[in-house]
Design an enzyme around this catalytic site. Structure first.
Site, PDB file in Angstrom:
ATOM      1  N   HIS A   1       0.806  -1.230   0.000  1.00 43.18           N
ATOM      2  CA  HIS A   1       0.000   0.000   0.000  1.00 43.18           C
ATOM      3  C   HIS A   1       0.833   1.270   0.000  1.00 43.18           C
ATOM      4  CE1 HIS A   1       0.975  -0.216   4.276  1.00 43.18           C
ATOM      5  NE2 HIS A   1       0.700   1.065   4.338  1.00 43.18           N
TER       6      HIS A   1
HETATM    7  C1  UD1 Z   1      -1.441   5.599   6.471  1.00 49.07           C
HETATM    8  C2  UD1 Z   1      -0.059   5.879   7.060  1.00 49.07           C
HETATM    9  C3  UD1 Z   1       0.856   4.686   6.774  1.00 49.07           C
HETATM   10  C4  UD1 Z   1       0.245   3.395   7.229  1.00 49.07           C
HETATM   11  C5  UD1 Z   1      -1.128   3.235   6.593  1.00 49.07           C
HETATM   12  C6  UD1 Z   1      -1.785   1.957   7.067  1.00 49.07           C
HETATM   13  C7  UD1 Z   1       0.604   8.255   7.040  1.00 49.07           C
HETATM   14  C8  UD1 Z   1       1.549   9.210   6.442  1.00 49.07           C
HETATM   15  N1  UD1 Z   1       0.554   7.038   6.452  1.00 49.07           N
HETATM   16  O1  UD1 Z   1      -1.262   5.544   5.058  1.00 49.07           O
HETATM   17  O2  UD1 Z   1       2.067   4.886   7.479  1.00 49.07           O
HETATM   18  O3  UD1 Z   1       1.068   2.321   6.839  1.00 49.07           O
HETATM   19  O4  UD1 Z   1      -1.929   4.369   6.969  1.00 49.07           O
HETATM   20  O5  UD1 Z   1      -2.994   1.703   6.515  1.00 49.07           O
HETATM   21  O6  UD1 Z   1      -0.063   8.571   7.987  1.00 49.07           O
HETATM   22  N2  UD1 Z   1      -8.631   5.772   2.284  1.00 49.07           N
HETATM   23  C9  UD1 Z   1      -9.900   5.247   2.244  1.00 49.07           C
HETATM   24  N3  UD1 Z   1     -10.489   4.930   3.429  1.00 49.07           N
HETATM   25  C10 UD1 Z   1      -9.905   5.133   4.633  1.00 49.07           C
HETATM   26  C11 UD1 Z   1      -8.606   5.694   4.663  1.00 49.07           C
HETATM   27  C12 UD1 Z   1      -7.990   5.993   3.480  1.00 49.07           C
HETATM   28  O7  UD1 Z   1     -10.479   5.047   1.190  1.00 49.07           O
HETATM   29  O8  UD1 Z   1     -10.504   4.820   5.682  1.00 49.07           O
HETATM   30  C13 UD1 Z   1      -7.949   6.068   1.006  1.00 49.07           C
HETATM   31  C14 UD1 Z   1      -8.141   7.495   0.564  1.00 49.07           C
HETATM   32  O9  UD1 Z   1      -8.208   7.502  -0.822  1.00 49.07           O
HETATM   33  C15 UD1 Z   1      -6.854   8.164   0.994  1.00 49.07           C
HETATM   34  C16 UD1 Z   1      -5.839   7.048   0.826  1.00 49.07           C
HETATM   35  O10 UD1 Z   1      -6.557   5.850   1.164  1.00 49.07           O
HETATM   36  O11 UD1 Z   1      -6.572   9.292   0.245  1.00 49.07           O
HETATM   37  C17 UD1 Z   1      -4.634   7.165   1.714  1.00 49.07           C
HETATM   38  O12 UD1 Z   1      -5.013   7.330   3.087  1.00 49.07           O
HETATM   39  P1  UD1 Z   1      -4.034   8.120   4.108  1.00 49.07           P
HETATM   40  O13 UD1 Z   1      -4.645   8.139   5.446  1.00 49.07           O
HETATM   41  O14 UD1 Z   1      -3.627   9.407   3.493  1.00 49.07           O
HETATM   42  O15 UD1 Z   1      -2.720   7.278   4.128  1.00 49.07           O
HETATM   43  P2  UD1 Z   1      -2.487   5.692   4.072  1.00 49.07           P
HETATM   44  O16 UD1 Z   1      -1.980   5.350   2.718  1.00 49.07           O
HETATM   45  O17 UD1 Z   1      -3.687   4.969   4.575  1.00 49.07           O
END
Ligand code: UD1
Length: 353
Positions: free
Chosen positions: A200
């Site tokens: 991811h």
């Molecule tokens: C975050 C953490 C990462 C961790 C990961 C675990 C940071 C910088 N990164 O990354 O270290 O390994 O979580 O999962 O904090 N999204 C959804 N639903 C959700 C959450 C996210 O659809 O409930 C999608 C959205 O499109 C979002 C993308 O995932 O833009 C990324 O989510 P984000 O919270 O920015 O970072 P992660 O990649 O989840």
């Protein structure tokens, strides 16, 4: 003490749960704040239920966004909460944006911060988590580490030794507690012998060429051993854009993100795990399952020196070679790092006492 815990993203929940439980015995007044960084049911709610976390007292509902926006929103929404009823201590977990944002607000308000999983370093400042780790540690008052190397990193960065406490791995506390329950949670309809994959990291899945190459390698292997891939929402979006699912053969199982217990059950029975997650490198080391990490570095080197982890880089030829090795029975043997024993949270409680 009046202790406030901040969680925001999936990897925080399994770290906070045992700490909250261990502190209950000391009759602290505890408050749980969820920043809302992760908000989908299967990225958040299901973990609260399975881990036995109390419902959050407050959800800041920050949601997704750029790093600047997400971090800033947590800070803006956190500040009034702390001003209204200042706690004696705020506990933050891991290295996600919510961790750093909360630690910064506390430090400016003079509220003491305890960082659980301090001192991890990949020495790769292009990783957003590395920035979050370094800065959170700089403003923390209690730094709880899970390995000797983490303490060494903090010492090199000039953190006073008196602030650093080697307590072990709280995520392994959760694993030890829930492993017996997990055996009844194997998802149905899946093969018995398989490679389990999670990817991811933006550095991997946001690169269309690399993500296509890695799926092509895994697809080829799935003709010999089934591949099970529970997908983070980010990964799903990226592979749909590249129209990858239609090219996969029948032994390649693409799943939605799994709850904690099902994923643990799958890890335990896996022939091999391929990942770019931090936590999975540790869980496989504890479980003694071979793990190949598709990253250029790891902030968890103890999983390589003592554990079952091999860092293969973003290099598909090396991945193929290492997968072949495991399939031919030459998997790496490992041992459990010291203090990864299910009692780390109790050690934290003792320090705070
Ligand atoms: C975050 C953490 C990462 C961790 C990961 C675990 C940071 C910088 N990164 O990354 O270290 O390994 O979580 O999962 O904090 N999204 C959804 N639903 C959700 C959450 C996210 O659809 O409930 C999608 C959205 O499109 C979002 C993308 O995932 O833009 C990324 O989510 P984000 O919270 O920015 O970072 P992660 O990649 O989840």
């Amino acid at each position: 003490m009046n202790i406030l815990h901040i969680v925001g993203a999936r990897p925080n929940f399994m770290k906070a749960a045992p700490v909250i439980r261990a502190l209950e015995a000391d009759r602290h007044r505890q408050t749980l704040v969820h920043t809302g960084q992760h908000y989908d049911f299967d990225m958040s709610d299901v973990f609260f239920r399975e881990l036995g976390l109390p419902p959050a007292d407050l959800n800041l509902e920050v949601g997704s966004g750029s790093h600047a926006r997400q971090t800033a929103e947590v800070m803006l929404r956190m500040e009034p909460v702390l001003l209204e009823r200042p706690p004696d201590l705020v506990m933050v977990y891991g290295d996600v944006n919510s961790t750093l944002a909360a630690a910064l607000v506390c430090s400016k308000l003079g509220v003491r911060v305890a960082h659980v999983e301090a001192g991890l370093r990949s020495f790769d400042r292009t990783m957003p988590e590395e920035i979050n780790r370094v800065l959170t540690d700089q403003v923390s008052d209690f730094l709880f580490t899970h390995s000797q190397e983490a303490g060494d990193n903090l010492q090199r960065e000039g953190i006073a030794a008196g602030k650093v406490h080697l307590v072990g791995n709280v995520m392994i506390d959760t694993l030890v507690q829930l492993l017996p329950k997990a055996s009844g949670c194997v998802p149905s309809g899946l093969p018995d012998r398989y490679v389990l994959v999670t990817l991811h990291r933006p550095g991997n899945v946001d690169d269309p060429i690399f993500i296509s190459q890695i799926f092509s390698v895994l697809n080829e292997f799935s003709r010999r051993i089934p591949v099970i891939f529970p997908m983070h929402p980010r990964t799903r979006q990226r592979i749909l854009r590249e129209q990858i699912p239609s090219s996969l053969n029948g032994s390649f199982y693409l799943l939605d993100p799994l709850p904690y217990l099902s994923f643990l059950a799958l890890q335990r029975r896996a022939f091999l795990v391929v990942t770019d997650s931090g936590g999975v490198q540790e869980e496989t080391t504890f479980l003694g399952i071979p793990c190949l990490t598709v990253r250029e570095n790891t902030e968890r080197p103890v999983t390589v020196t003592l554990g079952t982890n091999t860092v293969v880089g973003r290099n598909t030829s090396r991945l193929v070679a290492e997968m072949e090795k495991v399939l031919s029975g030459q998997q790496k043997q490992g041992q459990t790092p010291p203090l990864w024993d299910g009692h780390a949270a109790q050690r934290i409680a003792i320090v705070l006492r």
